[in-house]
Each structure stands twice: as structure tokens, then as C-alpha cells.
Design an enzyme around this catalytic site. Structure first.
Site, short mmCIF file in Angstrom:
data_model
loop_
_atom_site.label_atom_id
_atom_site.label_comp_id
_atom_site.label_asym_id
_atom_site.label_seq_id
_atom_site.Cartn_x
_atom_site.Cartn_y
_atom_site.Cartn_z
N LYS A 182 76.87 40.73 30.12
CA LYS A 182 76.00 41.46 29.67
C LYS A 182 76.31 43.02 29.49
O LYS A 182 75.67 43.87 29.03
CB LYS A 182 74.77 41.45 30.34
CG LYS A 182 74.92 41.53 31.98
CD LYS A 182 73.36 40.97 32.37
CE LYS A 182 73.85 40.83 34.12
NZ LYS A 182 72.73 40.09 34.55
N ARG A 183 77.35 43.36 30.24
CA ARG A 183 77.66 44.96 30.38
C ARG A 183 78.76 45.06 29.01
O ARG A 183 79.07 46.19 28.85
CB ARG A 183 78.59 45.20 31.53
CG ARG A 183 77.55 45.24 32.82
CD ARG A 183 78.34 45.48 34.17
NE ARG A 183 78.73 44.06 34.28
CZ ARG A 183 78.06 43.16 34.97
NH1 ARG A 183 76.61 43.33 35.19
NH2 ARG A 183 78.60 42.01 35.29
#
Ligand code: GLU
Ligand code: ZN
Length: 492
Positions: free
Chosen positions: A261-262
Site C-alpha cells: 500500500k506504500r
């Protein structure tokens, strides 16, 4: 419950920006519910005050609204029979459940310190035994508890895993089996009294009567624990039935690594800001683990809902392919009727995207050029550079384009082209083309070579929308002025 309508949930934690993995999960739940006539329960898992934020919560709502993924029960105004739908507002419910679980012997206080846990784990590893929690506090006597308290120890609450093998039929992956030595007793309440995800997620699924838990494969290892907790909840009368579970495949990013998700390409906002259409993005994301049919990968949301079945989800990891996402989005842009297309572009025709003075914007010129632009865009944000020549006082200064187009004897060519264009019929793009073609012939140039300097003189760029339609929409006077300006620049 077996014959009741499905109840699925989407239950993000409001931390950080929404990402594509989260949207894929929301979409599959939503599509399944809409396909089956079931309900979507939107729940906010905000029990981690250190990481959760109101800003992130608002972004989630905004993103789901933009995507058109709606829900039937949820926080705030929406409400529903199981309100509240934000876990931070349900603390007394969890405290009550914990009390009942402890009273029935399904959970117990654990007084082990971190140092003791670490030491015993290392010893177990060395001896080749399973290294999870060893059950030390499972059956403490009243005297031992007294002693620990007297020492000033704090305690967490642990769930007592039954000594039995847990098997379930995953909706995506088929039958899965977990043996007890791999699933030790686990913490459900912190020493400070805060309930953990391990407790509140299945408790709310039970209380909200969720029938199908569709979520990412990264959560698979928590499923046997949750099933055991479910059985305990049934035992104390807090749950009716264990839901079905389906674990959606991993999404792989660059270099065949799991998309995190980063990762920048995982950010939903990025796609929105680039001008993906919600239906284009949802169409693409639905293909991460599912397929519409062997020979069609562009479809409407309605078609997706009609066809979506969790049984068709593939357990193999899916690859996130930006090029494919863009191609599908481009197809959706073409599928819009012109009016919807012009409306969808509106944000990119205003500040801060637009590079022209706002008062220069001309709606009639925009509507005239829009159909030519619609077939050429990948993302809506491309529109700005494609039409700026219409609204800027002067075309953009693009040195690379200028150098590329103004080769050979551009002065001679542009002088002739200007003369031919000046006497052409400006009601017809064909006539403008014939004028430039004739000018090229006079100088031994094919149309492509002859039109390049004209294009750069008028639009500033070597690539753009169809040239003769562009000239016509810009108009005779402004087009000729720009050719004059280019000639002046070449002369200087
Ligand atoms: N709040 C959890 C998460 O975002 C939900 C996990 C689940 O779907 O069970 O990871
Ligand atoms: Zn212990």
C-alpha cells in the site's frame, strides 16, 4: 441464515490514503452483494487511535463515492440495525463479550512478561518445538494469580484455542486445514484494556450477521483463529453461524513483488488525479483475480454486476499492469457519449490544471474539438495539453518540438503554406489540407513533412489532434497570425 440474502462487509482501517488493493476488496464485496441481491455493510475499524485519522476516514468516503461503490448499512447518517458502525463507538460491546468469553472459559488472563515470552520462545525454537505461545497461563490457580498481581504484573486477555484441527472450505481456494500446534492462544485485549483486531473484527462480523467474508489473502492466517473464536461466540450466544470465507489473491507489482500500500502506483488518488474514469478503474481492478470472459475485458459496471461470482475468482496471484489499466481506461473514455466526455474533462480545463487564463476559455471551441480529443486520450488529464493551443494567447514554447519541426528550409515552406492557407476555404478542413499539401509539393515535401512546421507554429507541439480540424477551430486569423509569428522568430 443459510437461505438468507448474503451480507458482506467492507471494513477498512482509516489509516493513510486509500490504495488499489483496498478498492479491489471493496469492489469484489460490492459486486458480489449486488449480484446476489445481498447487503453491503460498511464498517470502520478504528480501534488503533495512534494510526487512525479522521482525514483518512473522510478520504475513504470520498473515494467510495467517487467510484460509485455504495453500501446499505454504515456509519453516520446511513446507520442500520447494527449501529454504530465505527468500532471506536462500540467499546462497551467488546468489553461485555470479553467478560462473557472469560466466564465461559474461552479466554483467560495472561501475566507473562515480554521477556519471559521471548525467552521461552527462543528455547522452543532451539528444541525444535512450535514457538508460539505455550499456554503457560491457561490454568493458573487463584494463588498464582494472587502472587502475580502482588508482583505488580499486568495482564492481557488471551483466547483459548481448542486443541483441534480447523478445516474450512475457502470460497476461492477450496478446502484448507490448520493444525492446532500452528495456531496458539492469541491476545484479544491489551494490558491497557484496549481490544485488538483479533477480537473486534470477528465479533462485529458475528453481531452484524455477516454471511461471507471476502478479503485479501494476507489475512488468511487469522482465519483459523477467527473460526475458533466464532465457535466460542456461538457457545455464549453471541453468534448464530460461522460465515463463509473467501481470500482474494495477492496483487503483484513491479518485479513480481507484492504490491504494497506504500507503493506509489498503489495510491488510488494517483489514478483519480490522472483522470481515470471510475468505471475504467473498476473495470481494470475487477480483473485482478477475476475475468469477465475469455475474449472480452472491457465491460460496464452493470455487466460486471450481472456476471460476478465469487466462485470464479482465481487463487493465483494477479499482476498489476499499468499499461493494461490505461488501455482499458482509454476504451471507457471512447465509450462515453460526447456530452459526458466534455463534462468529465471539465476539471482539467480549469485551474490549476489549465495553463491558460480562464477568461480565454471558449466553450464553443471546446465542444467543436472535443470529439477529436475523445478518441485519443488515455487519461482525462491528457486533455489540457491537447487543447491548450485554443486558449493560450500564444502556443506553448516547446523547444524540442520547434527543433524537430523547423528543419530544412522552414521559412520557404511556411511562407508558401501561409499564402495558400490565406486563400483557402476555411469552412472545410479538406481545403486546408489541400492548401498545405500544395505548399509541400512546391518544395518537394510530402504532407507529413510539410505539415510539421505548420503544426508547431500553430499549436507549439509536434503531436496533437488532427491538424486541419484544429486550424479550422482556431480560426483563420489566429492561425495565420501564428504562422507569421513563427516566420518572425525564424527570421530573428
Ligand atoms: N480492518 C482490517 C484491514 O483493513 C479488515 C480485515 C478484514 O477484512 O477482515 O485489514
Ligand atoms: Zn501467560
Amino acid at each position: 441464515m443459510a437461505n438468507a440474502k448474503p451480507r458482506v462487509r467492507f471494513c477498512p482501517s482509516p489509516t493513510g490514503n486509500p490504495h488499489v488493493g483496498l478498492v479491489r476488496t471493496a469492489l469484489f464485496n460490492w459486486a458480489f452483494a449486488r449480484h446476489t441481491g445481498g447487503s453491503v455493510i460498511f464498517r470502520i475499524e478504528d480501534t488503533d487511535a495512534a494510526r487512525d485519522s479522521e482525514e483518512s476516514y473522510n478520504q475513504l468516503l470520498d473515494s467510495l463515492n467517487w467510484l460509485g461503490l455504495d453500501w446499505d448499512e454504515g456509519p453516520d447518517e446511513k446507520g442500520g440495525p447494527h449501529a454504530p458502525y465505527r468500532q471506536s463507538q462500540r467499546m462497551d460491546i467488546y468489553a461485555d463479550i470479553v467478560k462473557r468469553l472469560q466466564a465461559a472459559g474461552h479466554a483467560y488472563d495472561c501475566y507473562c512478561t515480554t521477556a519471559e515470552l521471548d525467552e521461552r520462545r527462543d528455547a522452543a525454537r532451539k528444541a525444535g518445538r512450535p514457538s508460539g505461545y505455550d499456554g503457560h497461563c491457561r490454568d493458573l490457580s487463584a494463588a498464582q494469580i494472587e502472587e502475580y498481581r502482588a508482583e505488580g504484573r499486568t495482564s492481557i486477555v488471551r483466547f483459548r484455542m481448542p486443541d483441534e484441527t480447523i478445516t474450512f472450505d475457502d470460497l476461492v481456494r477450496g478446502e484448507l486445514t490448520f493444525t492446532p500446534e500452528n495456531v496458539p492462544d492469541y491476545g484479544i485485549v491489551r494490558a491497557n484494556g484496549a481490544p485488538l483486531y483479533t477480537l473486534v473484527n470477528p465479533v462485529d462480523d458475528a453481531l452484524m450477521e455477516i454471511t461471507h467474508v471476502l478479503r485479501g489473502e494476507d489475512l488468511l492466517s487469522s482465519t483459523p483463529r477467527q473460526i475458533a473464536l466464532y465457535k466460542a461466540l456461538i457457545d455464549i450466544g453471541a453468534a448464530k453461524e460461522i460465515p463463509l470465507f473467501g481470500h482474494l489473491p495477492y496483487v503483484m507489482g513491479e518485479g513480481n513483488k507484492k504490491l504494497s500500500k506504500r507503493d506509489p502506483e498503489a495510491s488510488l488518488n494517483l489514478y483519480r488525479e490522472r483522470g481515470f474514469l471510475p468505471e475504467g478503474l473498476l473495470n481494470y481492478l475487477s480483473l485482478l483475480g477475476w475475468s469477465f470472459s475469455a475474449d472480452q475485458d472491457v465491460f460496464s459496471i452493470g455487466e460486471l454486476v450481472e456476471k460476478f461470482d465469487i466462485a470464479d475468482v482465481n487463487s493465483n496471484p494477479a499482476r498489476f499492469d499499468l499499461k493494461k489499466a490505461e488501455a482499458i481506461n482509454a476504451d471507457h473514455i471512447r465509450l462515453l457519449d460526447v456530452r459526458s466526455f466534455t463534462e468529465a474533462c471539465a476539471p482539467w480545463l480549469r485551474a490549476p490544471h489549465a495553463n491558460w487564463p480562464q477568461e480565454n476559455f471558449d466553450q464553443a471551441a471546446w465542444e467543436a474539438i472535443a470529439p477529436y480529443a475523445q478518441t485519443r486520450l488515455t487519461v482525462l488529464s491528457d486533455i489540457t495539453a491537447n487543447v491548450d493551443f485554443l486558449f493560450l494567447d500564444r502556443p506553448v514554447d516547446d523547444e524540442a518540438s520547434w527543433a524537430k519541426a523547423m528543419k530544412g528550409d522552414p521559412v520557404a515552406l511556411l511562407t508558401t503554406a501561409r499564402a495558400r492557407l490565406a486563400e483557402a476555404d476555411w469552412t472545410s478542413p479538406e481545403a486546408l489540407k489541400a492548401a498545405v499539401l500544395a505548399a509541400g509539393e512546391e518544395h518537394g515535401l510530402k504532407l507529413g513533412k510539410a505539415q510539421a512546421p505548420v503544426r508547431v507554429a500553430v499549436t507549439g507541439r509536434t503531436v496533437g489532434l488532427p491538424l486541419f480540424e484544429s486550424l479550422q477551430i482556431l480560426g483563420r486569423d489566429r492561425s495565420l497570425e501564428r504562422i507569421d509569428a513563427a516566420l518572425a522568430k525564424l527570421a530573428a
